[in-house]
Structure formats: structure tokens, C-alpha cells
Design a protein around this motif. Structure first.
Motif, PDB file in Angstrom:
ATOM      1  N   LEU A   1      41.740 -17.222 125.582  1.00 43.06           N
ATOM      2  CA  LEU A   1      41.162 -15.880 125.592  1.00 43.06           C
ATOM      3  C   LEU A   1      41.770 -14.985 124.526  1.00 43.06           C
ATOM      4  CD1 LEU A   1      39.265 -13.900 127.245  1.00 43.06           C
ATOM      5  CD2 LEU A   1      41.332 -13.238 128.492  1.00 43.06           C
ATOM      6  N   GLU A   2      43.076 -15.058 124.343  1.00 47.74           N
ATOM      7  CA  GLU A   2      43.768 -14.161 123.425  1.00 47.74           C
ATOM      8  C   GLU A   2      43.414 -14.409 121.959  1.00 47.74           C
ATOM      9  OE1 GLU A   2      48.083 -15.169 123.731  1.00 47.74           O
ATOM     10  OE2 GLU A   2      47.273 -16.906 124.751  1.00 47.74           O
ATOM     11  N   LEU A   3      42.797 -15.543 121.657  1.00 49.99           N
ATOM     12  CA  LEU A   3      42.428 -15.860 120.283  1.00 49.99           C
ATOM     13  C   LEU A   3      40.959 -15.588 119.990  1.00 49.99           C
ATOM     14  CD1 LEU A   3      44.454 -19.169 119.729  1.00 49.99           C
ATOM     15  CD2 LEU A   3      45.095 -16.812 119.155  1.00 49.99           C
ATOM     16  N   LEU A   4      40.291 -14.905 120.922  1.00 50.01           N
ATOM     17  CA  LEU A   4      38.902 -14.501 120.723  1.00 50.01           C
ATOM     18  C   LEU A   4      38.819 -12.990 120.569  1.00 50.01           C
ATOM     19  CD1 LEU A   4      37.257 -16.683 123.522  1.00 50.01           C
ATOM     20  CD2 LEU A   4      37.052 -17.063 121.052  1.00 50.01           C
ATOM     21  N   THR A   5      37.771 -12.519 119.922  1.00 48.55           N
ATOM     22  CA  THR A   5      37.507 -11.081 119.882  1.00 48.55           C
ATOM     23  C   THR A   5      36.691 -10.699 121.117  1.00 48.55           C
ATOM     24  OG1 THR A   5      35.377 -11.253 118.738  1.00 48.55           O
ATOM     25  CG2 THR A   5      37.373 -11.247 117.364  1.00 48.55           C
ATOM     26  N   HIS A   6      36.591  -9.404 121.398  1.00 47.19           N
ATOM     27  CA  HIS A   6      35.852  -9.005 122.597  1.00 47.19           C
ATOM     28  C   HIS A   6      34.373  -9.338 122.469  1.00 47.19           C
ATOM     29  CE1 HIS A   6      33.631  -5.315 121.351  1.00 47.19           C
ATOM     30  NE2 HIS A   6      34.586  -5.212 120.455  1.00 47.19           N
ATOM     31  N   THR A   7      33.836  -9.309 121.234  1.00 49.01           N
ATOM     32  CA  THR A   7      32.423  -9.669 121.069  1.00 49.01           C
ATOM     33  C   THR A   7      32.218 -11.167 121.285  1.00 49.01           C
ATOM     34  OG1 THR A   7      32.784  -9.843 118.665  1.00 49.01           O
ATOM     35  CG2 THR A   7      31.931  -7.755 119.514  1.00 49.01           C
ATOM     36  N   GLU A   8      33.197 -11.959 120.892  1.00 49.34           N
ATOM     37  CA  GLU A   8      33.094 -13.404 121.114  1.00 49.34           C
ATOM     38  C   GLU A   8      33.195 -13.743 122.597  1.00 49.34           C
ATOM     39  OE1 GLU A   8      35.021 -14.540 116.743  1.00 49.34           O
ATOM     40  OE2 GLU A   8      36.264 -14.564 118.562  1.00 49.34           O
ATOM     41  N   VAL A   9      34.036 -13.010 123.319  1.00 45.55           N
ATOM     42  CA  VAL A   9      34.116 -13.217 124.761  1.00 45.55           C
ATOM     43  C   VAL A   9      32.788 -12.847 125.418  1.00 45.55           C
ATOM     44  CG1 VAL A   9      35.249 -12.521 126.914  1.00 45.55           C
ATOM     45  CG2 VAL A   9      36.615 -12.865 124.843  1.00 45.55           C
ATOM     46  N   THR A  10      32.187 -11.763 124.973  1.00 46.90           N
ATOM     47  CA  THR A  10      30.888 -11.347 125.505  1.00 46.90           C
ATOM     48  C   THR A  10      29.848 -12.439 125.296  1.00 46.90           C
ATOM     49  OG1 THR A  10      31.376  -9.009 125.098  1.00 46.90           O
ATOM     50  CG2 THR A  10      29.049  -9.629 125.336  1.00 46.90           C
ATOM     51  N   GLU A  11      29.844 -13.015 124.113  1.00 48.11           N
ATOM     52  CA  GLU A  11      28.896 -14.092 123.815  1.00 48.11           C
ATOM     53  C   GLU A  11      29.136 -15.293 124.718  1.00 48.11           C
ATOM     54  OE1 GLU A  11      29.563 -14.789 119.706  1.00 48.11           O
ATOM     55  OE2 GLU A  11      28.531 -12.961 119.039  1.00 48.11           O
ATOM     56  N   ARG A  12      30.417 -15.615 124.944  1.00 52.78           N
ATOM     57  CA  ARG A  12      30.731 -16.749 125.823  1.00 52.78           C
ATOM     58  C   ARG A  12      30.230 -16.477 127.244  1.00 52.78           C
ATOM     59  NH1 ARG A  12      34.976 -20.272 123.993  1.00 52.78           N
ATOM     60  NH2 ARG A  12      34.918 -20.219 121.722  1.00 52.78           N
ATOM     61  N   LEU A  13      30.504 -15.282 127.747  1.00 52.70           N
ATOM     62  CA  LEU A  13      30.075 -14.943 129.104  1.00 52.70           C
ATOM     63  C   LEU A  13      28.562 -15.052 129.249  1.00 52.70           C
ATOM     64  CD1 LEU A  13      32.413 -11.876 129.742  1.00 52.70           C
ATOM     65  CD2 LEU A  13      32.468 -14.028 131.015  1.00 52.70           C
ATOM     66  N   HIS A  14      27.843 -14.589 128.256  1.00 57.66           N
ATOM     67  CA  HIS A  14      26.389 -14.665 128.299  1.00 57.66           C
ATOM     68  C   HIS A  14      25.891 -16.096 128.187  1.00 57.66           C
ATOM     69  CE1 HIS A  14      25.939 -10.182 126.899  1.00 57.66           C
ATOM     70  NE2 HIS A  14      26.256 -10.305 128.180  1.00 57.66           N
ATOM     71  N   SER A  15      26.747 -16.978 127.684  1.00 53.63           N
ATOM     72  CA  SER A  15      26.378 -18.394 127.541  1.00 53.63           C
ATOM     73  C   SER A  15      26.877 -19.235 128.717  1.00 53.63           C
ATOM     74  CB  SER A  15      26.943 -18.955 126.230  1.00 53.63           C
ATOM     75  OG  SER A  15      26.431 -18.267 125.113  1.00 53.63           O
ATOM     76  N   GLY A  16      27.360 -18.566 129.761  1.00 51.09           N
ATOM     77  CA  GLY A  16      27.775 -19.305 130.945  1.00 51.09           C
ATOM     78  C   GLY A  16      29.243 -19.633 131.046  1.00 51.09           C
ATOM     79  N   TRP A  17      30.051 -19.095 130.141  1.00 48.21           N
ATOM     80  CA  TRP A  17      31.494 -19.320 130.200  1.00 48.21           C
ATOM     81  C   TRP A  17      32.113 -18.315 131.179  1.00 48.21           C
ATOM     82  CZ3 TRP A  17      34.669 -22.357 126.590  1.00 48.21           C
ATOM     83  CH2 TRP A  17      33.907 -23.181 125.752  1.00 48.21           C
ATOM     84  N   THR A  18      31.853 -18.505 132.456  1.00 47.49           N
ATOM     85  CA  THR A  18      32.290 -17.526 133.445  1.00 47.49           C
ATOM     86  C   THR A  18      33.463 -18.020 134.291  1.00 47.49           C
ATOM     87  OG1 THR A  18      30.572 -18.335 134.941  1.00 47.49           O
ATOM     88  CG2 THR A  18      30.048 -16.403 133.573  1.00 47.49           C
ATOM     89  N   SER A  19      34.094 -19.109 133.865  1.00 45.56           N
ATOM     90  CA  SER A  19      35.296 -19.621 134.551  1.00 45.56           C
ATOM     91  C   SER A  19      36.517 -19.382 133.673  1.00 45.56           C
ATOM     92  CB  SER A  19      35.165 -21.120 134.828  1.00 45.56           C
ATOM     93  OG  SER A  19      34.125 -21.385 135.739  1.00 45.56           O
ATOM     94  N   ILE A  20      37.644 -19.042 134.314  1.00 49.22           N
ATOM     95  CA  ILE A  20      38.867 -18.814 133.554  1.00 49.22           C
ATOM     96  C   ILE A  20      40.075 -19.269 134.371  1.00 49.22           C
ATOM     97  CG2 ILE A  20      39.207 -16.418 134.365  1.00 49.22           C
ATOM     98  CD1 ILE A  20      40.078 -15.873 131.342  1.00 49.22           C
ATOM     99  N   LEU A  21      41.070 -19.802 133.683  1.00 42.20           N
ATOM    100  CA  LEU A  21      42.322 -20.225 134.294  1.00 42.20           C
ATOM    101  C   LEU A  21      43.376 -19.148 134.080  1.00 42.20           C
ATOM    102  CD1 LEU A  21      42.515 -23.932 133.022  1.00 42.20           C
ATOM    103  CD2 LEU A  21      41.426 -23.080 135.107  1.00 42.20           C
TER     104      LEU A  21
END
Length: 305
Positions: free
Chosen positions: A23-43
Motif C-alpha cells: 500500500l505504501e508504494l502506491l499513490t492514492h489515485t492508484e489505490v482508488t483504481e485498485r479498489l474499483h477493480s476489486g482489490w478490496t482485501s488487505i493484510l
């Protein structure tokens, strides 16, 4: 030909953001894109900072936890890894009268609140399945409590929180069994498990494990392989909840070698990268298997892949 070879050798490595799972190596816009693509799990991962002998670096728990978490996330798919918390509960060596400086710890109640804050941050970010894993024994109960409390609180919003206890608890049992079956020293702090895994993980010789691991002195107290196997078989039959390190310690024998107070309990000297790779695989598999099982139970589906 020489100039071409040099030019190729000096060509910069290509960075592909799609390969990033931290997570720390992504930008907030990249995280948003991941979430919209189904990346809704996190450790949510806890490591630790404490001594583990004169041969293994203080950040071992954090190093191992991060590496394991990244591999778990890759195998699960569409899963990110939050920044690893390098502070846990009851750090080894952090007590008056010792000569083992460097550890950091926090009180159990504070640690639980940190877990809660992390969980609620991830929920506000938009993650729906939040998994708590920890590489250090201190804090396991607090992670479990935080996960259960927050799951009850957040489930009405479609957010679920899980404590992945097999990552630590089952792994230690399985690792001890591996060591027993391979006729290697069982258990201990700063011993076979940690030293071997960091030998395998370190990017340069001596970076995580100093070469003196082959000759380091260690506290010889502990259970014999026979005692461990007897206790293990009893636990498998459900006769006792304890793991192997409690009963029958050789240090109770007046003829046992004297204890060495350098933080190493158990023998790290036979450690190898190959053993470390096997033990890391045990940890990762336990994490992946329990997460898949919990998700299947939550969703009412099969764990078959």
C-alpha cells in the motif's frame, strides 16, 4: 560489440506499478483504481523489534512478516499489504539488568488500540476484507480481540475483519514438526526458524544474519526431540493445549550445560537457506489456507481452487 554490451548492462530496470502490492508504494489515485477493480482485501501485518541473539538483526520479525505477507497477497490475488507495524507486545530482551539493547514494545492495551485504528482506517479507505496477521507472539490475543470487536462493529457496512491465527500458531507447530522430521534442533528463540528464514531472505550475505551464526553460543535448555514428539502427539489427540517448549526442560537437570544469556535459546548453527525456504513456505501456506477457508465460510462457498 563491447559498447553495445555495456549499454545493455546499464539499461535501467523497467518499473511496472501493476506489480506493486504494498500500500505504501502506491499513490492514492492508484489505490482508488485498485479498489474499483476489486482489490478490496488487505493484510494488516505486525512484525516486531527485539533481540534474537548476536547473529540475527533486531528487525527479524518485521522482515519475515513483510516477506510472508507479500507472498500471501500474491497467492490470494487482488490483495494489498498495509505498512508493517514494527512494534508489538513484550519484546524479548527489554528488561532491566540485561545487556541486549535495541528492543521496542508497547503496552497490550495500546497495541490493541493501534490495531483498531488500522482496521478503521482501512475500512474508511474502502477495503471490505481486512486480515490481521502477526509474526510475534506478544499481541496475538489483542489482534484476535480487535478483529472480533471490529468485525461486529463494521459488518453492517459490509466490512469484515479476520484474525489469521494459523499464520503464527499453527506455523510454529508445523515448523517444529519439520525440524523433528529432518533431525534438526527444535524450537528456540533466534534459533533454526528465524536464522534459516532470514538467511534465505537476505539480499546480501551477512545483511540479516551475521556469519557468527555458525559458531554462536546458545542456551541449551529446552525439550529433547523425544519429549517434543510425545507432547506433540498428545496435542494432536487433544489431550493438552500447550506447545512443545514448556515441559521437560533440560535446564532443570543439574548436569545440564550452563545457560548463556545472549538471547539465543536453541541451536541456530545448522541453519541454511534451503531450510529457510521450506519454513517460509509453511508460514505462507498456513496464512493462505486459513484466509481462503474464512472467506469461503463467510461467503458460503467451497475452498476448492
Amino acid at each position: 560489440m563491447i559498447a553495445t554490451t555495456v549499454a545493455v548492462a546499464q539499461a535501467p530496470r523497467t518499473f511496472n506499478v501493476s506489480d506493486v502490492i504494498d500500500l505504501e508504494l502506491l499513490t492514492h489515485t492508484e489505490v482508488t483504481e485498485r479498489l474499483h477493480s476489486g482489490w478490496t482485501s488487505i493484510l494488516l501485518v505486525t512484525g516486531g523489534t527485539e533481540e534474537r541473539g548476536p547473529q540475527d538483526v533486531l528487525g527479524g520479525h518485521t522482515i519475515m512478516a513483510h516477506r510472508h505477507a507479500d507472498e500471501i497477497a500474491k497467492r490470494l490475488g487482488k490483495t494489498l499489504v498495509a505498512p508493517v507495524l514494527p512494534i508489538a507486545v513484550n519484546a524479548t530482551g527489554l528488561r532491566e539488568g540485561t545487556n541486549q539493547p535495541g528492543a521496542i514494545q508497547m503496552p497490550a492495551d495500546v497495541f490493541k488500540q493501534v490495531q483498531v485504528a488500522e482496521i478503521e482506517s482501512m475500512a474508511m479507505n474502502g477495503f471490505k476484507d481486512i486480515f490481521l496477521i502477526g509474526d510475534h507472539g506478544g499481541g496475538q490475543d489483542e489482534m484476535k480481540q480487535a478483529a472480533e470487536d471490529e468485525d461486529r462493529k463494521l459488518s453492517s457496512r459490509g466490512v469484515h475483519v479476520y484474525y489469521v491465527g494459523d499464520f503464527y500458531n499453527k506455523t510454529h507447530e508445523d515448523v517444529d514438526l519439520y525440524l523433528y522430521e529432518h533431525k534438526l534442533p527444535i524450537g528456540g528463540h533466534g534459533a533454526m526458524m528465524e536464522t534459516s528464514e532470514m538467511l534465505w531472505m537476505q539480499p546480501a550475505d551477512g545483511m540479516y544474519v551475521r556469519p557468527n551464526y555458525k559458531t554462536v553460543q546458545f542456551d541449551p535448555t529446552g525439550v529433547t526431540p523425544e519429549q517434543w514428539k510425545t507432547a506433540h502427539d498428545a496435542r494432536m489427540r487433544g489431550e493438552t493445549p500447550q506447545r512443545g517448549g514448556g515441559a521437560g526442560r533440560r535446564g532443570q537437570d543439574p548436569n545440564a550445560p550452563p545457560r548463556v544469556n545472549n538471547g539465543v535459546t536453541g541451536d541456530p548453527r545448522p541453519s541454511t537457506k534451503e531450510v529457510g525456504k521450506d519454513l517460509a513456505e509453511i508460514t505462507v501456506n498456513n496464512g493462505v489456507n486459513q484466509i481462503r477457508k474464512m472467506l469461503a465460510e463467510r461467503r458460503g462457498t467451497s475452498t476448492q481452487q
